[in-house]
Design an enzyme around this catalytic site. Structure first.
Site, PDB file in Angstrom:
ATOM      1  CD  GLU A 169      -0.463 -13.287   2.304  1.00  0.00           C
ATOM      2  OE1 GLU A 169      -0.070 -12.089   3.261  1.00  0.00           O
ATOM      3  OE2 GLU A 169      -0.639 -13.270   1.131  1.00  0.00           O
TER       4      GLU A 169
ATOM      5  CB  CYS B  11       0.558  -8.546   1.898  1.00  0.00           C
ATOM      6  SG  CYS B  11       1.217  -9.597   0.837  1.00  0.00           S
TER       7      CYS B  11
END
Length: 501
Positions: free
Chosen positions: A247, A281
């Site tokens: 990720e 994020c």
């Protein structure tokens, strides 16, 4: 390795046997932690593997019972862990507490749903294999290595840790070198709740420690960090064909259609861009707003952003930039945007006051500017005007990243959401998908691959096993050298009859 945006691990040399974690608000030392070498990493992986066998044998119900014990400890001592998060990241207390609310909800979901998602189930054997009973189930890998970030040092890694443990794996966790105390706290409280099964162990240190984990023989690695470091993790794991979940970065966009609730969209844009000092994020870094409502929307965003105040005191809306080196990148992005012809609607170059960055709202920035194309990871937002929502979608998709996204539209919300090239989308809200435990979380492109959370997240930490069992013998068995010469011809005629129409 040292930290880059979102907790990625970069190469650096470790010159001592211990290192310190620092409060970024004050520079005060808040903890000292060991730098674990490859020998220690290998030892902890080995001991975790030994304990994992018994942990797996507990079954879903047994593991859930122990995970529930841990969850109750986390709930009871939530403010204690929130204090550790605040000290190591600098974020406000309520932000840390909100992070831990999500941790508790996801930990509960993983334990409660693991059996339903992963247990053995029957599938149809089809016509040709009608004499077989066919089943599929999801078995634990063994030991999972988790490399976590610093921006959400509990919530993000727990998206791997909780689901891996619920699936029957052991976990060796390397937290960011900026937040080792959070990792130590999580591992210590698990040991308090489940002393008889030491399946969750800690390693701390810099890049060499993370590299050692990748090379230690773990059965899977779950990594959160920069795209560049994710590629290095993959390259290391490729040597042993160790599967990875990655990720990475994001440059998430918000689309504002002409019929949007502008007040709600402006509120979402500012929260998505500025909360946690923009160090999210899945935060909003770009907005594409339809020209017809752009001016009013920009006014609303500016009005809200001007009221926000960074600082170390309890009343501040957000804290410092946790990683000092990120300040320079934020400054560079602001400079590049303004030098290229963009407008600073709120703040500007002088908003960067290390370790804090005040809110910055930029408008009409060239699309090739770093502020539009690259992850900034600070309390900045770029607002761009577009002809219509479809142009906004096209511009949003013109990116190497594809993590999250947001759409505000009354009539076309779901339609526009499906057109975004991203792993997750919120319609008429922001970041809400992260709070739904049943939804998978992850990206595409340079934002990585693999999923945490939800049923997909549980299966991410399990290996699929397919099994067939013969119920009875069949007269036409083509898989035998003793078959009559006419058998294959008969099977071909049968399949043409049934599947050739």
């Amino acid at each position: 390795m040292t930290q880059t945006a979102r907790g990625s691990v970069e190469i650096a040399s470790a010159r001592s046997e211990t290192f310190q974690s620092i409060d970024p608000r004050t520079g005060e030392v808040v903890g000292e932690h060991p730098i674990h070498d490859a020998e220690t990493v290998n030892s902890r992986v080995a001991s975790t593997r030994k304990a994992q066998r018994e942990w797996a044998e507990l079954g879903f119900a047994g593991r859930k019972q122990h995970l529930d014990k841990w969850r109750k400890i986390l709930a009871k001592r939530l403010d204690e862990l929130a204090g550790v998060i605040c000290a190591e990241t600098g974020k406000p207390l309520d932000d840390a507490r909100l992070e831990l609310v999500l941790v508790l909800d996801h930990l509960h979901w993983a334990g409660a749903n693991a059996e339903k998602v992963l247990k053995r189930r029957k599938v149809s054997s089809g016509v040709l294999m009608s004499n077989q009973v066919s089943t599929v189930e999801y078995l634990p890998f063994g030991v999972v290595g988790v490399i976590g970030p610093w921006n959400y040092p509990a919530f993000t890694p727990m998206g791997s840790i909780a689901y891996a443990l619920a699936a029957g794996n052991g976990v060796v966790f390397k937290p960011s070198e900026l937040t080792p105390g959070v990792g130590e706290w999580l591992v210590r409280t698990f040991a308090e709740a489940v002393p008889e099964y030491p399946v969750f162990q800690l390693i701390t240190g810099f890049g060499e420690t993370g590299a050692a984990l990748c090379e230690s023989g773990v059965d899977k690695v779950a990594f959160t960090g920069s795209t560049a470091t994710g590629k290095r993790v993959m390259a290391s794991c490729a040597q042993s064909l160790t599967p990875v979940l990655v990720e990475c970065g994001g440059k998430d966009a918000l689309i504002v259609d002409s019929d949007a609730d502008l007040a709600a969209a402006a509120d979402a844009a500012v929260w998505g861009a500025m909360s946690n000092a923009g160090q999210t994020c899945i935060g909003v870094e770009r907005v594409y707003v339809v020209e017809a409502v752009a001016e009013r929307f920009l006014e609303m965003v500016a009005e809200r952003a001007k009221k926000l105040r960074p600082g170390a005191e309890p009343g501040a809306e957000f804290g410092p930039i946790t990683m000092a080196s990120q300040v320079d990148l934020i400054r560079e992005h602001i400079d590049d945007a303004i030098s290229g012809g963009g407008r600073a609607v709120v703040g500007g170059r002088d908003s960067v006051r290390p370790p804090f960055v005040e809110p910055v709202v930029l408008a009409d920035v060239p699309e090739d500017s770093a502020a539009v194309a690259e992850e900034t990871f600070g309390p900045t937002i770029v607002v761009q005007r577009v002809r219509d929502a479809d142009e906004g979608i096209a511009r949003a998709n013109d990116s190497r990243y594809g993590l999250g996204g947001t759409v505000f539209s009354r009539a076309r919300g779901m339609e526009l959401a499906r057109k975004l090239r991203s792993g997750m989308v919120a319609v008429n809200s922001v970041i809400s998908f992260a709070g739904v435990p049943a939804l998978p979380f992850g990206g595409v492109g340079d934002s990585g691959f693999g999923r945490i959370h939800g049923a997909d997240g549980l299966r991410e930490f399990a290996r699929t096993q397919a099994v067939t069992r013969t119920k009875f013998k069949i007269p036409l068995n083509p898989m035998s050298f003793a078959r009559p010469k006419s058998t294959v011809g008969t099977v071909v005629r049968l399949i043409r009859l049934m599947r050739g129409r």
